[in-house]
Write an enzyme that holds these catalytic residues in place. Structure first.
Site, mmCIF file in Angstrom:
data_model
loop_
_atom_site.group_PDB
_atom_site.id
_atom_site.type_symbol
_atom_site.label_atom_id
_atom_site.label_comp_id
_atom_site.label_asym_id
_atom_site.label_seq_id
_atom_site.Cartn_x
_atom_site.Cartn_y
_atom_site.Cartn_z
ATOM 1 C CE LYS A 296 95.940 57.036 155.337
ATOM 2 N NZ LYS A 296 95.367 58.175 155.965
ATOM 3 C CE LYS B 191 90.959 59.684 160.966
ATOM 4 N NZ LYS B 191 91.679 60.133 160.081
#
Length: 336
Positions: free
Chosen positions: A251, A154
């Site tokens: 997702k 990230k």
């Protein structure tokens, strides 16, 4: 059919930080659908970016409990079609419900869900393991705690290149970068050149979700493939990503579950886009549902349960990136 709702607050092993937020606990809703001796399980986690809480999901499901509990012996596709109009404002709740019904349906048929879909698991991809934003030292420590073949890192800080440069010194693993909408067009194009030299495989959602002109520019000039996440939420978004991204990350909680998720992946394949499914820090309930889609995927990020201090279920297991299925039917989940 009986609807059972269970609320959990999943504790994480480490504070998890992305470009937008930091969390130590992940609220989660487990939906159980019970029919005679069979139960199916689904999950959706809360998410402030999408203005979704467990309380909202539970309220929305309670409103239509009478509709859900009156349903009997229809296909998952028909179940989704019937419930979608009542929950199109709350795709997270719809996801948990759709996931639970797919699980229940497969269990009643005496098959694992991927078997019911006639999928071959011979070439399943391995999952990455996520390293959240922290100090460079802490990110190195997290990586060393769990040696892994693929890391998802990230980013979205002023030290992004320095972070990856330092992490690279400690492993030969594949790197994937997720900037969570934290970069500009120029930053992305510049960073891609540097990151490619550092063994990065692709960049995920570097720009803000609605910056379609920017995406098009990055698509043309990036030295690395770009995967859509926040720009690809529901079924209609897949075709928009063509010529703006090289692939899509679906997702399940955002698109409404396994039923629309499968359609999105199939559409992406038809368009020549790379396919990926990601998680939202779910327990093994949600992760076991994702595992049923592995035969459709080029990449997968299903490490959510590995990030938890304590899981709430058993199901699929993950060892050094490789996913193994439960012996049970459906998605193979059992609540602990």
């Amino acid at each position: 059919m009986e609807l059972i709702l269970k609320e959990y607050n999943l504790k994480l092993k480490h504070t998890f930080t992305i470009s937008r937020e930091s969390i130590d606990f992940q609220p989660s809703l487990i939906v159980e659908l019970k029919n005679d001796h069979f139960s199916g399980f689904g999950e959706a986690t809360s998410n402030p970016y999408y203005k979704t809480t467990v309380a909202i999901m539970m309220k929305d499901l309670e409103k239509i409990r009478y509709i859900i509990e009156a349903i009997n012996d229809i296909t998952p596709a028909d179940f989704y079609t019937k419930l979608h109009p009542h929950l199109e404002h709350d795709m997270f709740a719809l996801c948990a419900l759709d996931m639970a019904y797919n699980d229940l349906y497969a269990r009643q048929k005496g098959k694992k869900l991927y078997e019911l879909w006639n999928y071959s698991i011979d070439k399943n991809p391995m999952t990455d393991y996520t390293i959240g934003i922290a100090s460079i030292e802490k990110m190195v420590t997290k990586m060393q705690e769990l040696p892994w073949p693929i890391y998802k890192i990230k980013l979205g800080t002023k030290e992004d290149i320095a972070i990856v440069t330092e992490l690279r010194k400690h492993t030969n693993a594949i790197f994937r970068i997720d900037a969570n909408c934290g970069w500009t067009v120029d930053e992305t194009i510049s960073n891609a050149i540097k990151l490619k030299k550092l063994g990065v495989e692709f960049l995920e959602q570097p720009l803000k979700a609605d910056n379609w002109e920017g995406h098009k520019e990055v698509f043309k000039h990036s030295a690395l493939p770009i995967i859509a996440d926040e720009s690809c939420i529901i079924e209609e978004d897949v075709s928009k990503c063509l010529n703006h991204f090289h692939g899509v990350n679906v997702k399940l909680v955002k698109c409404g579950g396994l039923t629309p998720g499968r359609r999105m992946l199939q559409e992406a394949k038809k368009l020549g886009l790379k396919t990926m499914v990601g998680c939202m820090t779910e327990s093994t309930v949600g992760i076991s549902a994702i595992a049923q889609l592995l035969p459709l995927l080029d990449y997968v990020d299903m490490d959510g349960a590995l990030l938890l201090a304590k899981d709430i279920a058993t199901g699929v297991t993950i060892d050094y990136g490789k996913i193994s299925y439960s012996e049970l039917h459906g998605t193979g989940v059992t609540l602990i």
